[in-house]
Design a protein around this motif. Sequence first.
Motif, PDB file in Angstrom:
ATOM      1  N   LEU A   1       4.956  72.852 -26.024  1.00 56.78           N
ATOM      2  CA  LEU A   1       6.257  73.217 -26.598  1.00 56.78           C
ATOM      3  C   LEU A   1       6.182  74.579 -27.275  1.00 56.78           C
ATOM      4  O   LEU A   1       7.079  75.410 -27.133  1.00 56.78           O
ATOM      5  N   GLY A   2       5.107  74.801 -28.021  1.00 55.41           N
ATOM      6  CA  GLY A   2       4.921  76.089 -28.678  1.00 55.41           C
ATOM      7  C   GLY A   2       4.628  77.208 -27.699  1.00 55.41           C
ATOM      8  O   GLY A   2       4.814  78.386 -28.022  1.00 55.41           O
ATOM      9  N   SER A   3       4.202  76.848 -26.490  1.00 53.68           N
ATOM     10  CA  SER A   3       3.889  77.855 -25.482  1.00 53.68           C
ATOM     11  C   SER A   3       5.132  78.361 -24.763  1.00 53.68           C
ATOM     12  O   SER A   3       5.123  79.461 -24.205  1.00 53.68           O
ATOM     13  N   ILE A   4       6.197  77.562 -24.740  1.00 55.45           N
ATOM     14  CA  ILE A   4       7.434  78.024 -24.082  1.00 55.45           C
ATOM     15  C   ILE A   4       8.460  78.546 -25.080  1.00 55.45           C
ATOM     16  O   ILE A   4       9.443  79.159 -24.684  1.00 55.45           O
ATOM     17  N   ASP A   5       8.214  78.329 -26.382  1.00 52.64           N
ATOM     18  CA  ASP A   5       9.124  78.818 -27.421  1.00 52.64           C
ATOM     19  C   ASP A   5       8.306  79.033 -28.683  1.00 52.64           C
ATOM     20  O   ASP A   5       7.530  78.166 -29.076  1.00 52.64           O
ATOM     21  N   LYS A   6       8.461  80.177 -29.328  1.00 55.71           N
ATOM     22  CA  LYS A   6       7.599  80.502 -30.461  1.00 55.71           C
ATOM     23  C   LYS A   6       7.744  79.540 -31.629  1.00 55.71           C
ATOM     24  O   LYS A   6       6.843  79.442 -32.471  1.00 55.71           O
ATOM     25  N   VAL A   7       8.861  78.835 -31.725  1.00 56.55           N
ATOM     26  CA  VAL A   7       9.023  77.809 -32.754  1.00 56.55           C
ATOM     27  C   VAL A   7       9.252  76.445 -32.105  1.00 56.55           C
ATOM     28  O   VAL A   7       9.890  75.566 -32.668  1.00 56.55           O
ATOM     29  N   GLY A   8       8.699  76.274 -30.913  1.00 58.79           N
ATOM     30  CA  GLY A   8       8.889  75.032 -30.176  1.00 58.79           C
ATOM     31  C   GLY A   8       8.338  73.820 -30.879  1.00 58.79           C
ATOM     32  O   GLY A   8       8.960  72.742 -30.882  1.00 58.79           O
ATOM     33  N   ARG A   9       7.168  73.961 -31.488  1.00 65.86           N
ATOM     34  CA  ARG A   9       6.583  72.807 -32.184  1.00 65.86           C
ATOM     35  C   ARG A   9       7.421  72.405 -33.380  1.00 65.86           C
ATOM     36  O   ARG A   9       7.621  71.210 -33.649  1.00 65.86           O
ATOM     37  N   GLU A  10       7.929  73.401 -34.111  1.00 67.62           N
ATOM     38  CA  GLU A  10       8.790  73.088 -35.255  1.00 67.62           C
ATOM     39  C   GLU A  10      10.057  72.355 -34.795  1.00 67.62           C
ATOM     40  O   GLU A  10      10.500  71.391 -35.425  1.00 67.62           O
ATOM     41  N   LYS A  11      10.625  72.807 -33.700  1.00 66.65           N
ATOM     42  CA  LYS A  11      11.817  72.137 -33.172  1.00 66.65           C
ATOM     43  C   LYS A  11      11.488  70.720 -32.716  1.00 66.65           C
ATOM     44  O   LYS A  11      12.307  69.804 -32.867  1.00 66.65           O
ATOM     45  N   GLY A  12      10.291  70.543 -32.162  1.00 67.63           N
ATOM     46  CA  GLY A  12       9.858  69.210 -31.767  1.00 67.63           C
ATOM     47  C   GLY A  12       9.703  68.279 -32.953  1.00 67.63           C
ATOM     48  O   GLY A  12      10.047  67.089 -32.881  1.00 67.63           O
ATOM     49  N   ILE A  13       9.178  68.795 -34.043  1.00 69.56           N
ATOM     50  CA  ILE A  13       9.024  67.987 -35.260  1.00 69.56           C
ATOM     51  C   ILE A  13      10.391  67.600 -35.815  1.00 69.56           C
ATOM     52  O   ILE A  13      10.620  66.456 -36.214  1.00 69.56           O
ATOM     53  N   LYS A  14      11.319  68.535 -35.811  1.00 65.76           N
ATOM     54  CA  LYS A  14      12.663  68.237 -36.311  1.00 65.76           C
ATOM     55  C   LYS A  14      13.398  67.225 -35.432  1.00 65.76           C
ATOM     56  O   LYS A  14      14.324  66.561 -35.890  1.00 65.76           O
ATOM     57  N   ALA A  15      12.970  67.111 -34.179  1.00 65.75           N
ATOM     58  CA  ALA A  15      13.590  66.164 -33.254  1.00 65.75           C
ATOM     59  C   ALA A  15      12.919  64.790 -33.285  1.00 65.75           C
ATOM     60  O   ALA A  15      13.236  63.934 -32.468  1.00 65.75           O
TER      61      ALA A  15
ATOM     62  N   GLY B   1       5.795  66.617 -22.994  1.00 60.02           N
ATOM     63  CA  GLY B   1       5.795  68.077 -23.019  1.00 60.02           C
ATOM     64  C   GLY B   1       6.457  68.631 -21.780  1.00 60.02           C
ATOM     65  O   GLY B   1       6.635  67.918 -20.780  1.00 60.02           O
ATOM     66  N   PRO B   2       6.824  69.891 -21.820  1.00 65.95           N
ATOM     67  CA  PRO B   2       7.442  70.504 -20.652  1.00 65.95           C
ATOM     68  C   PRO B   2       6.411  70.791 -19.564  1.00 65.95           C
ATOM     69  O   PRO B   2       5.254  71.095 -19.855  1.00 65.95           O
TER      70      PRO B   2
END
Length: 369
Positions: free
Chosen positions: A273-287, A230-231
Amino acid sequence: MLEKYIDELYEKNDLDDEKLLYILENIDDKSREYLVDKSHKTRMKTYGNKVFMRGLIEFTNYCKKNCEYCGIQNKNRKADRYRLTYEQIMECAEIGDRLGYKTYVLQGGEDPYFNDERMIEIIKGIKKRFPNNAITLSLGERSYDSYKKMFDAGADRYLLRHETASKELYEWLHPGEVFGDRIKCLYNLKEIGYQFGAGFMVGLPCQTNEDLVKDLRFVKEIEPHMCGIGPFIPQKETSLGEYSSGTLEDTITMLALVRLLLPNVLLPATTALGSIDKVGREKGIKAGGNVVMPNLSPTNVREKYALYDGKICTGDEAAECRKCIERRINNAGFEIAVTRGDNVKWSQENPHVPQYDDKIVDINGILGF
């Protein structure tokens, strides 16, 4: 050259340190998209489009340590301390089971109150009520004997992020602590038989790309079943409170690289991830991420578990968190798996452990829709 190195990593699931460093120093938006695509393909080959949910129970924010980045460090006199009772923890587990969680993550600071005796009581209590559900512990550094006693009591997994594989950076961030002790704990967990997890932060103050290569090499060598990445996010009451957060882009890059290095790893898309970007978790899943951890803790203590500032979902009830994260995962093109969500390689080695539950989770009914 960059895409050539990414292709080599995709094909071999390994890459020498010089090439990994080249990727980190030269990656841009276009090449990151290429990297993420390869990571996604690797994840689809090993886990398909399934995402595993863990019910997170943050049961104590007392801690004897003084990690410089952490808001629940012992020297933070402004922290509003709490401990959940045995009954409260069992109630969280009950709610989680009704919501379809087949893994509980018991997470807390290094709190001497929760000694081996108390932890064994909690572990056995959960296993007695929910024998097919997995228990992940995240309690920091303990002795070999302590880890073994909790494993024998029924704990299945243990997450102990190494935070950074750079000795100098680690010991600066953890005053009075020895880097080798942390690493020894990880090897102890592996020897005992836990599904164990390591992990690190991205964007730490003074962290270099060379440090991040050390993290990648370390997790490749130790081969954890889980890897929490995580960041770095500052917490205002710590000595690092004025530093900038790690970026979404750098964290996504590291998630994708870890997925390519360790195709079988369980890889959370973290709340941070979701705390620094509103769709951060989704982007993490796609990665390449395939785990999310909605919160089961009572709402009146969630803000008190303030590892960093700006943490999301502190006010949502457990069922609301469950509904929200499932909707987000579905909208991103993935599906929730109602299963323990064990590491795929571990599952192949332990075919006797049941994975799926035939209970249908009517989340709308629970919410009253």
